[in-house]
Design an enzyme around this catalytic site. Structure first.
Site, PDB file in Angstrom:
ATOM      1  N   HIS A   1      44.338 104.319   9.042  1.00  0.00           N
ATOM      2  CA  HIS A   1      44.315 103.020   8.359  1.00  0.00           C
ATOM      3  C   HIS A   1      43.023 102.246   8.535  1.00  0.00           C
ATOM      4  O   HIS A   1      42.506 102.150   9.645  1.00  0.00           O
ATOM      5  CB  HIS A   1      45.481 102.163   8.865  1.00  0.00           C
ATOM      6  CG  HIS A   1      46.804 102.832   8.727  1.00  0.00           C
ATOM      7  ND1 HIS A   1      47.458 103.426   9.778  1.00  0.00           N
ATOM      8  CD2 HIS A   1      47.570 103.044   7.632  1.00  0.00           C
ATOM      9  CE1 HIS A   1      48.588 103.960   9.353  1.00  0.00           C
ATOM     10  NE2 HIS A   1      48.679 103.753   8.038  1.00  0.00           N
TER      11      HIS A   1
ATOM     12  N   ASP B   1      42.786 102.687  12.936  1.00  0.00           N
ATOM     13  CA  ASP B   1      43.317 103.847  13.649  1.00  0.00           C
ATOM     14  C   ASP B   1      42.996 105.104  12.842  1.00  0.00           C
ATOM     15  O   ASP B   1      42.137 105.076  11.959  1.00  0.00           O
ATOM     16  CB  ASP B   1      44.826 103.675  13.921  1.00  0.00           C
ATOM     17  CG  ASP B   1      45.656 103.602  12.639  1.00  0.00           C
ATOM     18  OD1 ASP B   1      45.132 103.971  11.557  1.00  0.00           O
ATOM     19  OD2 ASP B   1      46.827 103.185  12.709  1.00  0.00           O
TER      20      ASP B   1
ATOM     21  N   SER C   1      52.064 102.491   3.830  1.00  0.00           N
ATOM     22  CA  SER C   1      51.471 101.640   4.864  1.00  0.00           C
ATOM     23  C   SER C   1      50.223 100.879   4.422  1.00  0.00           C
ATOM     24  O   SER C   1      49.860  99.898   5.056  1.00  0.00           O
ATOM     25  CB  SER C   1      51.126 102.469   6.102  1.00  0.00           C
ATOM     26  OG  SER C   1      50.212 103.485   5.768  1.00  0.00           O
TER      27      SER C   1
END
Ligand SMILES: *[C@@H]1O[C@H](CO)[C@@H](O)[C@H](O)[C@H]1NC(C)=O
Ligand SMILES: *[C@@H]1O[C@H](CO)[C@@H](O)[C@H](O)[C@H]1NC(C)=O
Ligand SMILES: *[C@@H]1O[C@H](CO)[C@@H](O)[C@H](O)[C@H]1NC(C)=O
Length: 361
Positions: A338, A335, A52
């Site tokens: 991340h 978040d 990610s």
């Protein structure tokens, strides 16, 4: 290395939000940029693998928050598959190379030929070198997709790859998955060694396909991710998780040195020191990052209203079950896992001044 005590609860959460993206690139890019300048006739191509931290839209919409509001509010202005409010590491590296961010593999058939000229992004959020808790292709499968693209779809020629760079991101989903499945991180050293050896095999496969330079991310300080610093009310990073990151980076460094020593130019494989870069980004904004409602720069901007929810959650009635801070553009973390665009910007600024980049001059 001393066996740290891992908090099982922290791990489970870590896993469920296991939307890591891996990215890596850097030093090589700089040299190239300096020798050819922006917009030269020979554009670099960037091929991206990992998780990610590097994904720009491959994860399927049904499984991930990255396609839901409020992801993407800063850039491009709506959810677009990035695990952030805006740009991620891949975007910064592409920009540094003077090219557009490469298209996500998933969209390759719905874009024009010219949109393929910057390379392609195979990274999928939540993945690792081994299978994780998400049903997305692991790193070796991503490399296979790349190989198929070259051999069957013939989108790129061998010559195209000659001046290409790979960015490989591995941010920790293998550790989170191991913890989730086994309840502890016992035998951490052997786990690290198996993760790094698998990573190195993948790097060699990418090189064997003809990519000239390979930039791989070192592990970020996992203990500073909000998921883990939450246990100290975002006051402290988890030292045991940070030591796991440090150990990972030592092993990775050793392996890459071995690989580079058998290369002609000694810099075919380059590490991006995300550990130091995250630390320096956090140090630059030690307090509340200008978000008066956040307690420290370790606190994320977007969180679920309770433990049951996370950033992007809605209930059965479609009501929002998360809050977003007033100034995402000032946050380091978006978040629980991340960085925000601002965080990546700060991390990338640190990477640009790191010795690994300068070494290439
Ligand atoms: C990657 O995924 C494929 C398909 O699930 C699996 O066969 C392979 O063993 C995995 N690779 C590793 C290194 O775990
Ligand atoms: C790659 O580029 C280098 C330098 O530009 C050149 O010497 C070499 O022949 C090229 N290799 C291929 C396979 O095109
Ligand atoms: C944070 O770390 C400091 C220094 O190690 C320690 O004194 C303090 O108790 C820690 N705070 C929390 C909430 O864990």
């Amino acid at each position: 290395m001393a066996q740290p005590n891992y908090n099982i609860n922290s791990l489970i959460i870590f896993c469920f939000t296991t939307l890591f993206v891996i990215t890596g690139t850097g030093a090589v890019l700089v040299t190239e940029l300096h020798s050819h300048g922006h917009g030269g006739s020979e554009l670099k191509k960037l091929f991206v693998f990992g998780d990610s931290y590097a994904d720009t839209g491959n994860c399927r919409k049904s499984v991930t928050g990255s396609w839901k509001p409020p992801y993407g509010i800063t850039f491009p202005g709506k959810p677009a598959g990035r695990f952030s409010d805006g740009r991620v590491l891949t975007d910064y590296i592409a920009s540094y190379l003077g090219i557009k961010s490469p298209i996500a593999y998933k969209w390759r058939k719905s874009v024009t030929r010219s949109q393929l000229q910057y390379g392609m992004n195979f990274a999928h959020g939540g993945t690792g070198v081994f299978n994780t808790l998400v049903i997305e292709p692991n790193m070796s499968t991503q490399v296979k997709l790349f190989q198929q693209l070259l051999e069957e779809e013939k989108v790129y020629t061998r010559q195209d790859l000659n001046s290409s760079i790979a960015l490989v991101s591995l941010a920790g989903n293998d550790y989170a998955t191991f913890l989730f499945k086994n309840g502890n991180l016992q035998n951490l050293p052997s786990l690290t060694i198996s993760i790094v050896s698998q990573l190195v095999m993948n790097l060699k496969s990418i090189q064997n396909l003809g990519v000239e330079r390979i930039v791989v991310t070192g592990m970020e300080p996992m203990g500073c991710l909000p998921q883990l610093s939450a246990f100290s009310s975002y006051k402290n990073c988890s030292e045991s998780w940070n030591s796991a990151s440090i150990f990972h980076n030592q092993i990775l460094q050793q392996e890459l040195q071995k690989l580079n020593s058998i290369e002609r130019d000694n810099s075919a494989f380059i590490t991006l020191d995300l550990y130091s870069a995250f630390m320096s980004a956090l140090k630059m904004q030690p307090h509340h990052s200008g978000n008066s409602e956040l307690r420290s720069s370790l606190e994320p901007c977007c969180v679920g209203v309770s433990d049951k929810y996370s950033c992007g959650s809605v209930d059965e009635k479609g009501e929002k079950k998360y809050t977003v801070c007033k100034n995402p553009e000032l946050s380091i973390f978006w978040d629980n896992i991340h960085p925000a665009q601002n965080g990546w910007h700060a991390v990338f600024s640190a990477l640009k001044s790191s010795p690994s980049l300068l070494k290439l001059h």
